[in-house]
Every structure is written in structure tokens, then in C-alpha cells.
Design a protein around this motif. Structure first.
Motif, short mmCIF file in Angstrom:
data_model
loop_
_atom_site.label_atom_id
_atom_site.label_comp_id
_atom_site.label_asym_id
_atom_site.label_seq_id
_atom_site.Cartn_x
_atom_site.Cartn_y
_atom_site.Cartn_z
N PHE A 121 -29.67 -16.19 84.60
CA PHE A 121 -28.76 -15.38 85.41
C PHE A 121 -29.29 -13.97 85.41
N LEU A 122 -29.46 -13.39 86.60
CA LEU A 122 -30.07 -12.07 86.73
C LEU A 122 -29.02 -10.99 86.95
N CYS A 123 -29.26 -9.83 86.32
CA CYS A 123 -28.39 -8.67 86.49
C CYS A 123 -29.27 -7.42 86.53
N ASN A 124 -28.78 -6.28 86.04
CA ASN A 124 -29.48 -5.02 86.30
C ASN A 124 -29.90 -4.24 85.05
N SER A 125 -29.35 -4.56 83.88
CA SER A 125 -29.62 -3.74 82.71
C SER A 125 -29.36 -4.53 81.44
N GLY A 126 -29.74 -3.95 80.31
CA GLY A 126 -29.50 -4.59 79.03
C GLY A 126 -28.03 -4.68 78.68
N ALA A 127 -27.29 -3.60 78.94
CA ALA A 127 -25.85 -3.62 78.67
C ALA A 127 -25.16 -4.69 79.49
N GLU A 128 -25.54 -4.78 80.77
CA GLU A 128 -24.93 -5.78 81.64
C GLU A 128 -25.31 -7.19 81.19
N ALA A 129 -26.55 -7.34 80.72
CA ALA A 129 -26.96 -8.65 80.20
C ALA A 129 -26.09 -9.05 79.01
N ASN A 130 -25.88 -8.12 78.09
CA ASN A 130 -25.07 -8.44 76.91
C ASN A 130 -23.60 -8.65 77.27
N GLU A 131 -23.09 -7.89 78.25
CA GLU A 131 -21.71 -8.14 78.71
C GLU A 131 -21.56 -9.57 79.23
N ASN A 132 -22.50 -10.00 80.04
CA ASN A 132 -22.44 -11.35 80.59
C ASN A 132 -22.64 -12.40 79.51
N ALA A 133 -23.49 -12.11 78.54
CA ALA A 133 -23.69 -13.04 77.43
C ALA A 133 -22.40 -13.23 76.64
N LEU A 134 -21.72 -12.14 76.33
CA LEU A 134 -20.48 -12.21 75.56
C LEU A 134 -19.37 -12.89 76.36
N LYS A 135 -19.30 -12.57 77.65
CA LYS A 135 -18.30 -13.20 78.51
C LYS A 135 -18.53 -14.71 78.59
N ILE A 194 -29.89 -12.98 81.50
CA ILE A 194 -29.66 -13.82 80.33
C ILE A 194 -30.24 -15.20 80.57
N LEU A 195 -30.86 -15.73 79.52
CA LEU A 195 -31.32 -17.12 79.51
C LEU A 195 -30.23 -17.93 78.84
N ILE A 196 -29.81 -19.01 79.47
CA ILE A 196 -28.62 -19.75 79.07
C ILE A 196 -29.00 -21.19 78.72
N HIS A 197 -28.64 -21.61 77.51
CA HIS A 197 -28.95 -22.96 77.06
C HIS A 197 -28.24 -23.99 77.96
N PRO A 198 -28.89 -25.13 78.23
CA PRO A 198 -28.30 -26.12 79.15
C PRO A 198 -26.98 -26.72 78.67
N SER A 199 -26.61 -26.49 77.41
CA SER A 199 -25.31 -26.98 76.94
C SER A 199 -24.14 -26.19 77.52
N ILE A 200 -24.44 -25.06 78.15
CA ILE A 200 -23.41 -24.23 78.78
C ILE A 200 -23.42 -24.50 80.28
N GLU A 201 -22.34 -25.03 80.78
CA GLU A 201 -22.27 -25.46 82.18
C GLU A 201 -21.85 -24.31 83.09
N ALA A 202 -22.55 -24.13 84.19
CA ALA A 202 -22.21 -23.10 85.17
C ALA A 202 -21.05 -23.55 86.05
N LYS A 203 -20.20 -22.58 86.42
CA LYS A 203 -19.13 -22.82 87.38
C LYS A 203 -19.11 -21.67 88.37
N PHE A 204 -18.86 -21.98 89.62
CA PHE A 204 -18.84 -20.94 90.65
C PHE A 204 -17.86 -19.84 90.26
N GLY A 205 -18.36 -18.60 90.31
CA GLY A 205 -17.51 -17.44 90.10
C GLY A 205 -17.40 -16.95 88.67
N MET A 206 -17.90 -17.71 87.69
CA MET A 206 -17.72 -17.28 86.30
C MET A 206 -18.55 -16.03 85.98
#
Length: 377
Positions: free
Chosen positions: A91-105, A248-260
Motif C-alpha cells: 500500500f503506497l502513501c506519501n511519508s514515513g509518518a503516514e506509513a506508520n499511521e496506516n500500519a497501526l490502523k 507499507i508491506l502487508i503480510h498475506p494473512s491480513i485481508e484487504a477490504k475496499f475503503g479500509m
């Protein structure tokens, strides 16, 4: 309109750069051993980087993530190949802080829990949950402090175990080499036990590779020095060589859903062109091999200087610790010797984060200047 004055500034105005050097308005040459906080990975104005961005902006600079963007797929494929992180999703974003926000979310979505464990001297960004997980009360506003974060000592695996077994922790976020905090690392046993405990307690392990990733540690990611499998890996600084990009690189055990997750500018065409050029140059110029070679050379020279009390870090993410605060030494290196270095929360630490293209003659230049500057102290 004046600028909002939140940065103490050195009296230097870079106007151009090439390789490991930047040049001010008087054409004074500065050796850049800091890379703008480890952002400059393949050197200033690398011709393939400039060509990639120029060609892309002449075609299409931006469109939204509501359409097909094959550059994103190309970037994800190249990243998988070079990093060795097989089967992760990007999942692509714009900065390190944004990457970590998305990781935590994402960790909270996956586990349906809300508390975070982070570590002393850790730095994860300046926004919302990322700054709440950062061990610096001076940059945490009351609105950030509402987040549920527990800060533990690095290497205290017993404390981690106690907290995880309470059952409310969604994520443990850790830098495998601390950046702003001062290049501290835990033991291999700690990291590997941490990984196992997270898996046993339905907790996501987030490897914050924002600064240590992209070959800087001597491997593509710093966690790869250990036997661990992070659930989420955050990336940013060296990823675009100065162009704003994160992910963020996301392990395949985490399933994507539209809008998350979502972003307007993340993964835009220019950012992907920049990111692809960086990966291509890292591979073509064998820059990770160069990191390891130059790191060994740097360490050999550093060990000959008695004023250096401790050498910290790995690869080209290095710290030189003295028995005095280094603020004046950094100023002397900038103004008298025209060399950029970095500081840290540890005021006695000089941080070295050069472009991965740095060579032995540049390291020689630094140590000659450092010896002279130390004699003047």
C-alpha cells in the motif's frame, strides 16, 4: 507572510546537488554525510532518477487511485524481488509518518484491539498514533496522548510478555535500528522472542523500516539481520531519493477490504517513477554491496580515533558517540569543513547517514576533518 518557526536552521542554503555533494548559492561544496535524514539513497540528481521523473512528468504527473496505474504494480513487483519479501502486498502513501499511521490502523482493524506497545527512544512520526508511539513527550499534543500506547524498555522481553498477555494490544511497533533515538539496537534474542510473542497473542509486529530500509543497514531491511517475520513493514525515506513517497508491506494473512485504507497522492505516477528508478539503481550499481564495503572501511577508521567512545548502528546507518555533546562539533564540521552530519536525541551522538553511493575517499575526507576538528575542541 513569515514561515511558522518550528525549525532551528543552519545558515546554509543549498541550491544544487550532485552525488554525495550539495552546493550553496556561492557554489561552496559540502560533503553530504546525512542525506537529509537518510532520504538521499542513490545520490543527489542521479541521472537515471532525473530522467525517470522528467519522462514521467512529460507524460502524466498525477491521477487518482480510482484508475489503473501500472507503475504501482511495477514498483510492487520490483520491491518484492529486491527486498526478498515474497507474497507481501504493498500500500503506497506519501511519508514515513503516514506509513506508520496506516500500519497501526491496519493492525487495529485486523486484531480488533486498540493498544500499542512501543519502545523507549523510538521515533515513528509526528502525527496522531505515530507520534503517540514516539518516546518524546515534547512533540505529543493532548489530542495525540489519548491514544493507548505503552512505552517499554528495549530488550525487556519479560515486560513485553506481561503486556501482551493482557489481550488488548493490537500492535508492537519497533525500529530494528533506532534512528532519531540514537542508533540503539536490541539483541537478536529479544527481536526473535518478540516476534514469537506477537504471533502467540494475536498482535501485529510492525517493523518500522522508514529510516533503516532500502539497503541502509547492509541488508534490504534491518529486520532481515534476524529470524523474524513482521506482519507489516513501513517504508519511506530512501524510497524516493527525495521525492515524497512511503508505503507499507502487508503480510498475506491480513485481508484487504475496499475503503479500509486510502490516499489521494499516495502511489501517484511521479512517485512511482521515482521509486522505480531508485530500485533500479540500487540493483544496477550493487549499492547494498557498497554499503557493506564502505561500512567496514568506516568502522576501521573510526576505531583509530580515541575520542570516539562507542560506534553504533549497522551499514551506513551509523553513530559515533563521544563523552561530550556534539552540537558545536556539528557546526564546526558544517561551517569550517563543509561536511553535513546528523544529531540525535542522544546529544553526544554524531549520526552518519550518507547516500549509499558514498566512496572511501569521501570517508577519508570526513575522518581527516573530524580529527582536525577534535584537536581544536
Amino acid at each position: 507572510m513569515p514561515l511558522f518557526n518550528v525549525y532551528p536552521l543552519y545558515n546554509v542554503t543549498p541550491v544544487s546537488g550532485k552525488g554525495v555533494y550539495v552546493y550553496d548559492e556561492n557554489n561552496t561544496e559540502y560533503l553530504d554525510l546525512y542525506g537529509g535524514h537518510a532520504v538521499i539513497s542513490i545520490g543527489h540528481a542521479h541521472p537515471k532518477y532525473v530522467e525517470a521523473i522528467t519522462n514521467q512528468v512529460n507524460q502524466l504527473g498525477f491521477y487518482s487511485n480510482a484508475i489503473q496505474n501500472p507503475l504501482q504494480t511495477q514498483l510492487a513487483d520490483r520491491l518484492e524481488t529486491l527486498s526478498g519479501c515474497k507474497d507481501y502486498e504493498l500500500f503506497l502513501c506519501n511519508s514515513g509518518a503516514e506509513a506508520n499511521e496506516n500500519a497501526l490502523k491496519l493492525a487495529s482493524f485486523k486484531t480488533e484491539k486498540s493498544r500499542v506497545i512501543a519502545f523507549k527512544n523510538g521515533f515513528h512520526g509526528r502525527t496522531s498514533a505515530a507520534v503517540a508511539a514516539t518516546d518524546n513527550k515534547n512533540i505529543i499534543a493532548p489530542i495525540n496522548a489519548q491514544q493507548k500506547v505503552t512505552i517499554l524498555d528495549l530488550n525487556d522481553i519479560d515486560a513485553v510478555k506481561i503486556e501482551l498477555e493482557k489481550g488488548d494490544v493490537c500492535a508492537v511497533i519497533v525500529e530494528f535500528i533506532q534512528g532519531v533515538g540514537g542508533l540503539d539496537e536490541a539483541t537478536a534474542d529479544f527481536y526473535e522472542q518478540l516476534d514469537l510473542l506477537c504471533k502467540e497473542n494475536n498482535t501485529m509486529l510492525i517493523a518500522d523500516e522508514v529510516q533503516s530500509g532500502y539497503g541502509r543497514s547492509g541488508k534490504f531491511f534491518a529486520f532481515q539481520h534476524y529470524k523474524v517475520t513482521p506482519d507489516i513493514i513501513s517504508i519511506a525515506k530512501g524510497m524516493g531519493n527525495g521525492f515524497p513517497i512511503g508505503g507499507i508491506l502487508i503480510h498475506p494473512s491480513i485481508e484487504a477490504k475496499f475503503g479500509m485504507l486510502g490516499t489521494t497522492f499516495g502511489g501517484n505516477h511521479l512517485a512511482c517513477a521515482a521509486g522505480l528508478s531508485v530500485l533500479n539503481v540500487i540493483e544496477e550499481q550493487k549499492l547494498i554491496d557498497n554499503v557493506n564495503e564502505i561500512s567496514c572501511y568506516f568502522l576501521k577508521l573510526a576505531k583509530t580515533i580515541p575520542q570516539i567512545k562507542k560506534i553504533k548502528g549497522k551499514g551506513l546507518m551509523l553513530g559515533l558517540e563521544f563523552d561530550f555533546e556534539v552540537g558545536d562539533l556539528r557546526k564546526k564540521l558544517i561551517y569550517d569543513y563543509h561536511i553535513f552530519t546528523g544529531g540525535a536525541m542522544n546529544k553526544k551522538l554524531l549520526r552518519i547517514l550518507p547516500p549509499l553511493t558514498v566512496r572511501k575517499d569521501h570517508i577519508n575526507q570526513f575522518f581527516e576533518a573530524l580529527v582536525d576538528a577534535l584537536e581544536e575542541e
